[in-house]
Design a protein around this motif. Structure first.
Motif, PDB file in Angstrom:
ATOM      1  N   LEU A 110       0.825  -1.213   0.000  1.00  0.00           N
ATOM      2  CA  LEU A 110       0.000   0.000   0.000  1.00  0.00           C
ATOM      3  C   LEU A 110       0.859   1.263   0.000  1.00  0.00           C
ATOM      4  N   PRO A 111       1.727   1.439  -0.975  1.00  0.00           N
ATOM      5  CA  PRO A 111       2.610   2.613  -0.958  1.00  0.00           C
ATOM      6  C   PRO A 111       1.852   3.923  -1.074  1.00  0.00           C
ATOM      7  N   ARG A 112       0.824   3.978  -1.901  1.00  0.00           N
ATOM      8  CA  ARG A 112       0.076   5.222  -2.062  1.00  0.00           C
ATOM      9  C   ARG A 112      -0.642   5.602  -0.777  1.00  0.00           C
ATOM     10  N   VAL A 113      -1.212   4.617  -0.102  1.00  0.00           N
ATOM     11  CA  VAL A 113      -1.903   4.894   1.159  1.00  0.00           C
ATOM     12  C   VAL A 113      -0.924   5.442   2.194  1.00  0.00           C
ATOM     13  N   GLN A 114       0.261   4.862   2.259  1.00  0.00           N
ATOM     14  CA  GLN A 114       1.257   5.347   3.205  1.00  0.00           C
ATOM     15  C   GLN A 114       1.726   6.755   2.850  1.00  0.00           C
ATOM     16  N   GLN A 115       1.848   7.062   1.569  1.00  0.00           N
ATOM     17  CA  GLN A 115       2.233   8.410   1.168  1.00  0.00           C
ATOM     18  C   GLN A 115       1.173   9.434   1.555  1.00  0.00           C
ATOM     19  N   VAL A 116      -0.093   9.124   1.328  1.00  0.00           N
ATOM     20  CA  VAL A 116      -1.168  10.035   1.721  1.00  0.00           C
ATOM     21  C   VAL A 116      -1.181  10.216   3.234  1.00  0.00           C
ATOM     22  N   PHE A 117      -0.969   9.136   3.969  1.00  0.00           N
ATOM     23  CA  PHE A 117      -0.939   9.214   5.429  1.00  0.00           C
ATOM     24  C   PHE A 117       0.172  10.147   5.902  1.00  0.00           C
ATOM     25  N   LEU A 118       1.364  10.029   5.326  1.00  0.00           N
ATOM     26  CA  LEU A 118       2.472  10.898   5.721  1.00  0.00           C
ATOM     27  C   LEU A 118       2.200  12.351   5.365  1.00  0.00           C
ATOM     28  N   ALA A 119       1.629  12.588   4.198  1.00  0.00           N
ATOM     29  CA  ALA A 119       1.357  13.963   3.776  1.00  0.00           C
ATOM     30  C   ALA A 119       0.323  14.633   4.685  1.00  0.00           C
ATOM     31  N   VAL A 120      -0.710  13.901   5.082  1.00  0.00           N
ATOM     32  CA  VAL A 120      -1.747  14.470   5.954  1.00  0.00           C
ATOM     33  C   VAL A 120      -1.256  14.577   7.392  1.00  0.00           C
ATOM     34  N   LEU A 121      -0.386  13.672   7.800  1.00  0.00           N
ATOM     35  CA  LEU A 121       0.100  13.674   9.171  1.00  0.00           C
ATOM     36  C   LEU A 121       1.042  14.840   9.444  1.00  0.00           C
ATOM     37  N   LEU A 122       1.810  15.258   8.467  1.00  0.00           N
ATOM     38  CA  LEU A 122       2.817  16.289   8.698  1.00  0.00           C
ATOM     39  C   LEU A 122       2.225  17.591   9.242  1.00  0.00           C
ATOM     40  N   PRO A 123       1.130  18.155   8.686  1.00  0.00           N
ATOM     41  CA  PRO A 123       0.570  19.371   9.295  1.00  0.00           C
ATOM     42  C   PRO A 123       0.159  19.192  10.741  1.00  0.00           C
ATOM     43  N   LEU A 124      -0.389  18.029  11.083  1.00  0.00           N
ATOM     44  CA  LEU A 124      -0.793  17.789  12.466  1.00  0.00           C
ATOM     45  C   LEU A 124       0.412  17.765  13.400  1.00  0.00           C
ATOM     46  N   VAL A 125       1.477  17.102  12.968  1.00  0.00           N
ATOM     47  CA  VAL A 125       2.673  17.020  13.807  1.00  0.00           C
ATOM     48  C   VAL A 125       3.300  18.402  14.002  1.00  0.00           C
TER      49      VAL A 125
END
Length: 346
Positions: A110-125
């Protein structure tokens, strides 16, 4: 009279070697390391369906140790031993097949899912880190001592504000019970915080600590995901973080515009998302308003936004797709391909 090829015995005739099948090279997909195309096989590897221990068939077939009778011989060669039987060859074939399967099945899941997760997570962090950096005694002290900060009309001095404000800040960051804040008294023994104020600060404590804990857990998951993608799909994690940094900048711009256009409405909507109506409104003479006036929250919002923006720019600079970083990622891809070729026995 010279003899022709038809006069030669069958074993003396030379037949041309069959043309070798073209070897298909692994293909780079753009996201994950190159994968050997389906149906291709390494040179010298036995074709599908070839019995174990027989490398080639046809006029050039040769017997292999432990492979059993070949070319009409009734017995194996004199060097064949009890350990070189068909069972041993089958075990070796299974090991080779397992190594090939392990090498080819090396794509990330699931590389695309992991990429979307990282992109959305960065603003929260980045936002959570900025909030935690602002919620410190240093920011509190700087606010109370900066020129232009509104004075308390009911008599709190700068030093008294610093002490009492630290009580409220410590309460929302520690695990102390409500009496930690409810028992704060003035010189005459009067309680400074009303029960409604203590209840609101308790709500703030719960929201803040749960949010920070959730972001920490998600950040750990994101770190594992980034390391996983970096190992199996060089360039995928940095690309996701680069997109996430741009996403952070866009969100900050939108929030800044909303706050500048209607700060009071923005402040009201923000509190309505996390607290019950009426639980966060107080009189101007209450201790919370005297310690944390509207100017305090305006400055805090600016500081949080500035720190978040700096973090986004730092991540953007660290993950900018330069030629050097692309070359380094491709080097990792080549090294991984070579390792997979060796594992597959090619």
């Amino acid at each position: 009279m010279p003899s022709t090829s038809s006069d030669k015995a069958p074993w003396q005739r030379s037949e041309p070697e069959p043309p070798a099948a073209p070897r298909e090279e692994p293909v780079w997909t753009g996201l994950i390391p190159a994968v050997t195309p389906a149906g291709s096989q390494a040179p010298g590897a036995p074709a599908p369906g070839t019995p174990a221990g027989q490398e080639r068939s046809g006029p050039d077939a040769r017997p292999v140790r432990g492979a059993g009778p070949a070319l009409g011989h009734d017995e194996a060669g004199p060097e064949a031993g009890p350990e070189d039987g068909p069972a041993d060859e089958d075990e070796q074939a299974r090991r080779r097949a397992a190594r090939r399967h392990e090498a080819v099945a090396d794509e990330p899941r699931l590389p695309r899912v992991q990429q979307v997760f990282l992109a959305v997570l960065l603003p929260l962090v980045l936002l959570a880190a900025a909030v935690r950096a602002v919620a410190t005694p240093l920011f509190l002290w700087a606010e109370y001592h900066r020129p232009g900060f509104p004075a308390d009309p009911w008599g709190f001095g700068t030093e008294e504000r610093t002490v009492l404000g630290s009580y409220g800040l410590d309460y929302v960051l520690n695990w102390a019970p409500a009496p930690y804040l409810a028992d704060v008294r003035d010189d005459e023994g009067n309680r400074l915080f009303l029960p409604t104020e203590v209840a609101h600060m308790t709500d703030v404590k719960i929201v803040l600590q749960v949010a920070l804990a959730a972001v920490v857990v998600l950040a750990l998951v994101g770190l594992v995901s980034a390391l996983y993608l970096r190992a199996r799909a060089p360039g995928a994690a940095s690309g996701a973080l680069f997109f996430g940094s741009w996403l952070t900048v866009v969100l900050l711009v939108l929030l800044a515009v909303a706050a500048l256009v209607a700060w009071q409405q923005f402040f009201t909507v923000f509190h309505s998302l996390f607290f019950a109506d009426g639980s966060w409104t107080f009189r101007a003479s209450d201790t919370l308003i005297r310690l944390y006036p509207m100017q305090f929250w305006t400055d805090a919002a600016i500081a949080v936004g500035a720190l978040t923006l700096l973090g986004a720019l730092a991540v953007m600079a660290a993950t900018w797709p330069t030629a050097f970083r692309r070359h380094r990622a491709l080097d990792r891809v080549r090294r991984r391909q070579e390792l997979r070729r060796r594992l597959a026995g090619r």
